[in-house]
Design an enzyme around this catalytic site. Structure first.
Site, short mmCIF file in Angstrom:
data_model
loop_
_atom_site.label_atom_id
_atom_site.label_comp_id
_atom_site.label_asym_id
_atom_site.label_seq_id
_atom_site.Cartn_x
_atom_site.Cartn_y
_atom_site.Cartn_z
N ARG A 46 0.83 -1.38 -0.09
CA ARG A 46 0.06 -0.02 0.00
C ARG A 46 0.76 1.18 0.05
NH1 ARG A 46 -4.98 -0.29 4.02
NH2 ARG A 46 -3.02 0.12 5.53
N LYS A 143 3.49 -19.09 7.73
CA LYS A 143 2.99 -19.04 8.95
C LYS A 143 2.56 -17.65 9.44
CE LYS A 143 5.34 -19.84 12.57
NZ LYS A 143 6.20 -19.14 13.89
N HIS A 173 9.71 -22.54 7.05
CA HIS A 173 11.26 -22.31 6.71
C HIS A 173 12.27 -23.54 7.30
CE1 HIS A 173 11.91 -20.33 10.51
NE2 HIS A 173 13.01 -20.09 10.19
N LYS A 177 15.99 -25.64 5.67
CA LYS A 177 17.53 -25.48 6.37
C LYS A 177 18.48 -26.81 5.69
CE LYS A 177 16.24 -23.34 10.67
NZ LYS A 177 17.02 -22.12 10.58
N GLU A 211 16.71 -20.68 21.51
CA GLU A 211 17.05 -19.60 21.15
C GLU A 211 17.50 -18.39 22.07
OE1 GLU A 211 14.41 -18.08 17.53
OE2 GLU A 211 12.99 -18.82 18.98
N ASP A 230 3.96 -21.12 18.03
CA ASP A 230 5.06 -20.36 17.32
C ASP A 230 5.89 -21.42 16.52
OD1 ASP A 230 6.29 -17.96 16.24
OD2 ASP A 230 7.84 -18.41 17.83
N HIS A 235 7.52 -26.07 13.50
CA HIS A 235 9.11 -26.34 13.24
C HIS A 235 9.45 -27.62 13.78
CE1 HIS A 235 9.02 -22.45 11.41
NE2 HIS A 235 9.53 -21.91 12.50
N LYS A 326 12.64 -19.43 24.25
CA LYS A 326 13.37 -17.94 24.07
C LYS A 326 14.14 -17.66 25.34
CE LYS A 326 10.70 -16.78 20.39
NZ LYS A 326 11.12 -17.02 18.88
C1 BG6 Z 1 10.03 -18.53 13.56
C2 BG6 Z 1 9.22 -18.02 14.92
O1 BG6 Z 1 9.08 -19.32 12.75
O2 BG6 Z 1 11.17 -19.01 13.69
C3 BG6 Z 1 10.44 -17.23 15.72
O3 BG6 Z 1 7.97 -17.32 14.75
C4 BG6 Z 1 11.57 -18.01 15.78
O4 BG6 Z 1 9.82 -17.19 16.88
C5 BG6 Z 1 12.06 -18.26 14.43
O5 BG6 Z 1 12.78 -17.15 16.45
C6 BG6 Z 1 13.46 -19.18 14.58
O6 BG6 Z 1 14.01 -19.53 13.32
P1 BG6 Z 1 15.24 -19.61 13.13
O7 BG6 Z 1 15.63 -20.05 11.64
O8 BG6 Z 1 16.25 -18.53 13.63
O9 BG6 Z 1 15.78 -20.82 14.01
#
Ligand code: BG6
Length: 477
Positions: A46, A143, A173, A177, A211, A230, A235, A326
């Site tokens: 936009r 997602k 994603h 990897k 993380e 999440d 994942h 986290k």
């Molecule tokens: C995302 C989550 O899908 O993946 C995030 O929403 C997370 O919360 C991230 O930090 C982690 O991805 P990666 O590739 O850094 O392990």
């Protein structure tokens, strides 16, 4: 692989995901010769700007997120020349005629919905209404794909109303990897592991995705999601699938996804006392979760550990322990396959008992380690010890072989029309069907996640979860 001419339209072309992931990934593929002229990336959003302004915006993004040797801007400028921009309103009519006029014949068309799921329906209808898609055009979605089974079904129905399943690319994603794909290579490319890959020889399997980052900046989304929605539902479940699935007959989209689906469907419900939820508190000068989201009564988990079982012939009796969080001690993702002890020790109890472990490190130092038992050096009788057969990909494959970002692989798979590393509708729904009752369970019990200090390994309950079974988490470091 060879890539044909394509137009990639990115809805949300000025958004964060585009800036951080999609544009840098496409630029790297451009540098690798995979964006043959006259292929284009068409940003659509936009924000009122023209193509020149968009190129300036992308130039800044690429310089921020890609390491370009100083003064070597020729590739970047050539890339920018293949970018265009259209001001477009997903809900209104602005821009759609322009976009239609830009479409060229005889190229692959891909439409990346880099927007919130609230806009999927508008975009799908508009694409249809303006006749923008052809039979083999691709739709890419990200997602969060729903927040429970019902919303995921709604999204699937919206997409299915306008596109065939074979056109829909749902990104997780983690599947992009390099090491995650290596999981399949290790399992199905070696004779060594597969015969032992079952509950008879494997004691248990651990999957950790830790993380160090917190949730600041994404607080609104995260507070409604939590670690389960999440990370686990997508994942970690995908990792579990690749570890646990039966060998597909071919490395082809439906063959692989059929097997993954069977794994998800074989998951037992998780008992409440096998679920540990945590929430980080402040430490080392960083804010607590509750401060980050501005809700001092938040019940959302930023850490989650659970023990689950698969009811099928291969895995009955083998626990799978999953954890993610986290603000953990270190950033580290890995899968550890813990094999059983040898059935009998010929060396007697003094020698000690050891078992084999296969560790697949996804990040940060991608590699594979196999712990093997040998004799402890020295004269004093026969004592056993573990040594790692250690393979770091950087060392084994050479420093120059650094793994491409997940998005590079996935975007090119979209262009090539290969859905193997994307989630199918039934897979996503099955994953929600498994997580929904767990989430509803703790919500109805009013569970509050246990506090844990930032930069630790999470709440004590996580360690207890394994200790009760006489096991230990493999370290984060
Ligand atoms: C995302 C989550 O899908 O993946 C995030 O929403 C997370 O919360 C991230 O930090 C982690 O991805 P990666 O590739 O850094 O392990």
């Amino acid at each position: 692989g060879l890539v044909g001419i394509f137009d990639l339209v990115v809805f949300g072309g000025t958004g964060d995901l585009a800036r951080r992931k999609i544009l840098p990934a496409l630029f790297k593929r451009f540098c690798a010769g995979q964006m043959p002229k006259p292929s284009r990336l068409i940003g659509a959003a936009r924000t009122d700007m023209d193509t020149e302004a968009y190129r300036a915006f992308v130039r800044i993004a690429i310089k921020e997120f890609v390491d370009i040797p100083d003064g070597d801007d020729a590739a970047l400028e050539a890339f920018l020349a293949q970018l265009e921009y259209v001001v477009l309103d997903a809900r209104g009519d602005t821009g759609w005629a322009t976009l239609q006029g830009m479409m060229a014949p005889d190229r692959v068309r891909a439409f990346y919905f880099s927007v919130g799921p609230g806009l999927f329906e508008d975009l799908a209808c508009k694409l249809h209404q303006w006749n923008l898609t052809e039979d083999d055009s691709r739709i890419v979605v990200e997602k969060p794909f729903g927040r429970d089974l019902e919303t995921a079904q709604e999204l699937n129905a919206i997409l299915a109303a306008h596109f065939h399943e074979s056109q829909i690319y749902r990104i997780d994603h983690y599947l992009g990897k390099e090491t995650v794909q290596n999981l399949m290579a290790v399992r199905f490319g070696n004779m060594l592991f597969e015969p032992l890959w079952n509950s008879q020889y494997i004691d248990h399997i651990q999957i950790t995705v830790a993380e160090t980052v917190g949730v600041a900046g994404r607080d609104v989304y995260y507070e409604r999601a939590g670690a389960m929605r999440d990370m686990v539902q997508n994942h970690l479940m995908q990792l579990l699938c690749l570890i646990a699935m039966e060998p597909p007959a071919k490395f082809e989209p439906d063959a692989v996804r059929d097997e993954k689906l069977k794994v998800i469907r074989a998951l037992d419900p998780v008992e409440p006392h096998h679920i540990v939820r945590g929430q980080y508190t402040s430490a080392d000068g960083v804010a607590s979760y509750r401060e980050d989201v501005g809700n001092d009564r938040s019940k959302t988990e930023s850490f989650m550990a659970l023990k689950c079982h698969l009811s099928n012939w291969r895995w009955a009796g083998t626990p799978f322990y999953l954890r993610t969080g986290k603000r953990m001690e270190v950033r580290n993702s890995k899968i550890t396959v813990v094999f059983k002890d040898a059935p009998h020790s010929i060396f007697g109890p003094e020698a000690g008992r050891h078992n084999n472990e296969l560790t697949i490190v996804l990040q940060p130092n991608e590699g594979i380690t196999l712990d093997v038992t040998i004799k402890e050096p020295g004269q004093g009788g026969m004592r056993l010890m573990d040594v790692p057969l250690d393979m770091s990909f950087a060392e084994a494959l050479g420093e120059g072989s650094h793994a491409p970002d997940a998005y590079e692989r996935l975007i090119m798979d979209v262009i090539r029309g290969n859905q193997t590393l994307f989630m199918r509708n039934d897979e996503v729904e099955a994953a929600w069907a498994w997580t929904d009752p767990l989430i509803r369970g703790w919500e109805s019990r009013g569970d509050v996640p246990k506090p844990y200090d930032s930069f630790t390994t999470g709440p004590d309950g996580a360690a207890q979860l394994l200790r009760r079974d006489g096991r230990e988490w493999r370290g984060l470091l």
